[in-house]
Design a protein around this motif. Sequence first.
Motif, PDB file in Angstrom:
ATOM      1  N   SER A 148       0.974  -1.266   0.227  1.00 12.82           N
ATOM      2  CA  SER A 148      -0.028  -0.147   0.099  1.00 12.82           C
ATOM      3  C   SER A 148       0.796   1.176  -0.085  1.00 12.82           C
ATOM      4  O   SER A 148       0.616   2.358  -0.637  1.00 12.82           O
ATOM      5  CB  SER A 148      -0.964  -0.094   1.176  1.00 12.82           C
ATOM      6  OG  SER A 148      -0.357   0.264   2.440  1.00 12.82           O
ATOM      7  N   SER A 151       1.992   1.762  -3.698  1.00 10.47           N
ATOM      8  CA  SER A 151       0.951   2.327  -4.412  1.00 10.47           C
ATOM      9  C   SER A 151       0.694   3.660  -4.043  1.00 10.47           C
ATOM     10  O   SER A 151       0.459   4.457  -5.330  1.00 10.47           O
ATOM     11  CB  SER A 151      -0.179   1.417  -4.295  1.00 10.47           C
ATOM     12  OG  SER A 151       0.005   0.054  -4.802  1.00 10.47           O
ATOM     13  N   ALA A 155       1.482   7.187  -6.431  1.00 13.61           N
ATOM     14  CA  ALA A 155       0.330   8.066  -6.840  1.00 13.61           C
ATOM     15  C   ALA A 155       0.844   9.465  -6.233  1.00 13.61           C
ATOM     16  O   ALA A 155       0.344  10.474  -7.082  1.00 13.61           O
ATOM     17  CB  ALA A 155      -1.015   7.769  -6.132  1.00 13.61           C
ATOM     18  N   LEU A 172      -6.799  10.708  -9.120  1.00  9.90           N
ATOM     19  CA  LEU A 172      -6.184  10.151  -8.191  1.00  9.90           C
ATOM     20  C   LEU A 172      -6.792  10.215  -7.079  1.00  9.90           C
ATOM     21  O   LEU A 172      -6.821   9.262  -6.167  1.00  9.90           O
ATOM     22  CB  LEU A 172      -4.467  10.577  -8.619  1.00  9.90           C
ATOM     23  CG  LEU A 172      -3.710   9.979  -9.666  1.00  9.90           C
ATOM     24  CD1 LEU A 172      -2.445  10.902  -9.808  1.00  9.90           C
ATOM     25  CD2 LEU A 172      -3.504   8.500  -9.339  1.00  9.90           C
ATOM     26  N   ALA A 175      -9.327   7.706  -6.832  1.00 14.70           N
ATOM     27  CA  ALA A 175      -8.628   6.345  -6.797  1.00 14.70           C
ATOM     28  C   ALA A 175      -8.419   5.924  -5.505  1.00 14.70           C
ATOM     29  O   ALA A 175      -8.307   4.767  -5.253  1.00 14.70           O
ATOM     30  CB  ALA A 175      -7.756   6.394  -7.971  1.00 14.70           C
ATOM     31  N   VAL A 176      -7.782   6.997  -4.495  1.00 14.11           N
ATOM     32  CA  VAL A 176      -7.092   6.461  -3.125  1.00 14.11           C
ATOM     33  C   VAL A 176      -8.215   6.397  -2.404  1.00 14.11           C
ATOM     34  O   VAL A 176      -7.920   5.751  -1.207  1.00 14.11           O
ATOM     35  CB  VAL A 176      -6.175   7.428  -2.890  1.00 14.11           C
ATOM     36  CG1 VAL A 176      -5.054   7.609  -3.877  1.00 14.11           C
ATOM     37  CG2 VAL A 176      -6.804   8.965  -2.473  1.00 14.11           C
ATOM     38  N   GLN A 206      -6.792  -3.722  -3.035  1.00 11.85           N
ATOM     39  CA  GLN A 206      -7.158  -2.336  -3.287  1.00 11.85           C
ATOM     40  C   GLN A 206      -5.785  -1.572  -3.638  1.00 11.85           C
ATOM     41  O   GLN A 206      -5.979  -0.515  -4.562  1.00 11.85           O
ATOM     42  CB  GLN A 206      -7.638  -1.610  -2.031  1.00 11.85           C
ATOM     43  CG  GLN A 206      -9.110  -2.080  -1.954  1.00 11.85           C
ATOM     44  CD  GLN A 206      -9.553  -1.477  -0.692  1.00 11.85           C
ATOM     45  OE1 GLN A 206      -9.212  -0.955   0.082  1.00 11.85           O
ATOM     46  NE2 GLN A 206     -11.024  -1.794  -0.432  1.00 11.85           N
ATOM     47  N   SER A 207      -4.726  -1.973  -3.035  1.00  8.45           N
ATOM     48  CA  SER A 207      -3.276  -1.062  -3.380  1.00  8.45           C
ATOM     49  C   SER A 207      -3.163  -1.555  -4.944  1.00  8.45           C
ATOM     50  O   SER A 207      -2.457  -0.733  -5.526  1.00  8.45           O
ATOM     51  CB  SER A 207      -2.248  -1.780  -2.567  1.00  8.45           C
ATOM     52  OG  SER A 207      -2.437  -1.557  -1.231  1.00  8.45           O
ATOM     53  N   LEU A 210      -5.099   0.802  -7.127  1.00 14.02           N
ATOM     54  CA  LEU A 210      -4.580   1.985  -7.152  1.00 14.02           C
ATOM     55  C   LEU A 210      -3.430   2.013  -8.097  1.00 14.02           C
ATOM     56  O   LEU A 210      -3.305   2.808  -8.825  1.00 14.02           O
ATOM     57  CB  LEU A 210      -4.311   2.423  -5.719  1.00 14.02           C
ATOM     58  CG  LEU A 210      -3.570   3.878  -5.603  1.00 14.02           C
ATOM     59  CD1 LEU A 210      -4.540   4.790  -6.240  1.00 14.02           C
ATOM     60  CD2 LEU A 210      -3.250   4.194  -4.196  1.00 14.02           C
ATOM     61  N   ARG A 213      -4.445   1.810 -11.776  1.00 14.52           N
ATOM     62  CA  ARG A 213      -5.195   3.366 -12.025  1.00 14.52           C
ATOM     63  C   ARG A 213      -3.888   4.209 -12.240  1.00 14.52           C
ATOM     64  O   ARG A 213      -4.025   4.924 -13.152  1.00 14.52           O
ATOM     65  CB  ARG A 213      -5.925   3.777 -11.085  1.00 14.52           C
ATOM     66  CG  ARG A 213      -6.820   5.084 -11.516  1.00 14.52           C
ATOM     67  CD  ARG A 213      -7.736   4.557 -12.704  1.00 14.52           C
ATOM     68  NE  ARG A 213      -8.279   5.941 -13.243  1.00 14.52           N
ATOM     69  CZ  ARG A 213      -7.963   6.474 -14.707  1.00 14.52           C
ATOM     70  NH1 ARG A 213      -7.068   5.763 -15.234  1.00 14.52           N
ATOM     71  NH2 ARG A 213      -8.590   7.589 -14.920  1.00 14.52           N
ATOM     72  N   THR A 214      -3.175   4.257 -11.287  1.00 15.24           N
ATOM     73  CA  THR A 214      -1.911   5.229 -11.430  1.00 15.24           C
ATOM     74  C   THR A 214      -1.213   5.081 -12.866  1.00 15.24           C
ATOM     75  O   THR A 214      -0.699   6.099 -13.585  1.00 15.24           O
ATOM     76  CB  THR A 214      -0.938   5.147 -10.216  1.00 15.24           C
ATOM     77  OG1 THR A 214      -1.840   5.600  -9.177  1.00 15.24           O
ATOM     78  CG2 THR A 214       0.034   6.301 -10.163  1.00 15.24           C
TER      79      THR A 214
END
Length: 224
Positions: A148, A151, A155, A172, A175-176, A206-207, A210, A213-214
């Motif tokens: 985490s 990630s 970001a 972003l 997204a977090v 979830q990490s 993220l 997505r980043t």
Amino acid sequence: MTELSKRQDVPPELEETVDQLSSTLRMVEDPKTPLPDRHALAKSVGQLTVALRLIEDPKTSPKERQALLLVVRPLTTSLQIIGKTPPSQRAAYTACARQLTGALRLIEDPKTTAQHREALLLVVRPLNSSLKIITKTPPSQRAAYTESVQSLTLALRLIEDPKTSPEHRRELGEAVQPLTRTLQGIEDPKTPPERRRDLTESVRPQSDELADRTREILGSPSPG
């Protein structure tokens, strides 16, 4: 820094940071500390010293002081973790400290817009949570939380980049949020054990989401 460490009237909320500056300087001076780490840690010490002076300056507004503290706390914690982690296992935390140092520089800069500052803090808050959880977690059980941190660091690096558009910073920030809520739930002492276990299992996926997505945003052209 020496002057700060010798003072007897350091506010309680800053004592931990002042103490950590001395410890980090010892790491910087230690020839066993890898050279890239020494450079990164030295920059962190310099930026924290500036931040502490600004926090104590009566001309600094309460809102500005709170924003500084929000970054000073996780940067202090990341330095504490680095100091207790073998050099071969420090990479994620050193990278985190480097990005938090950059975030602190931007928070200190009066030219940073309110929108950019808030985008930074949206990522700094869960980073703070993740780092605090790590300090209470045995090294053998830290893998998901370290992920985490990685990630969120990625970001934060993108949000700090002046080439990143306000739209991508907003994306972003959104997204977090799932990871932010999960980490807050794990931190909350009122969270039931079963719920905390479920939340802990959510950290890694979830990490990963993220980070994906980043990377998508990193590969996207700026809107407009």
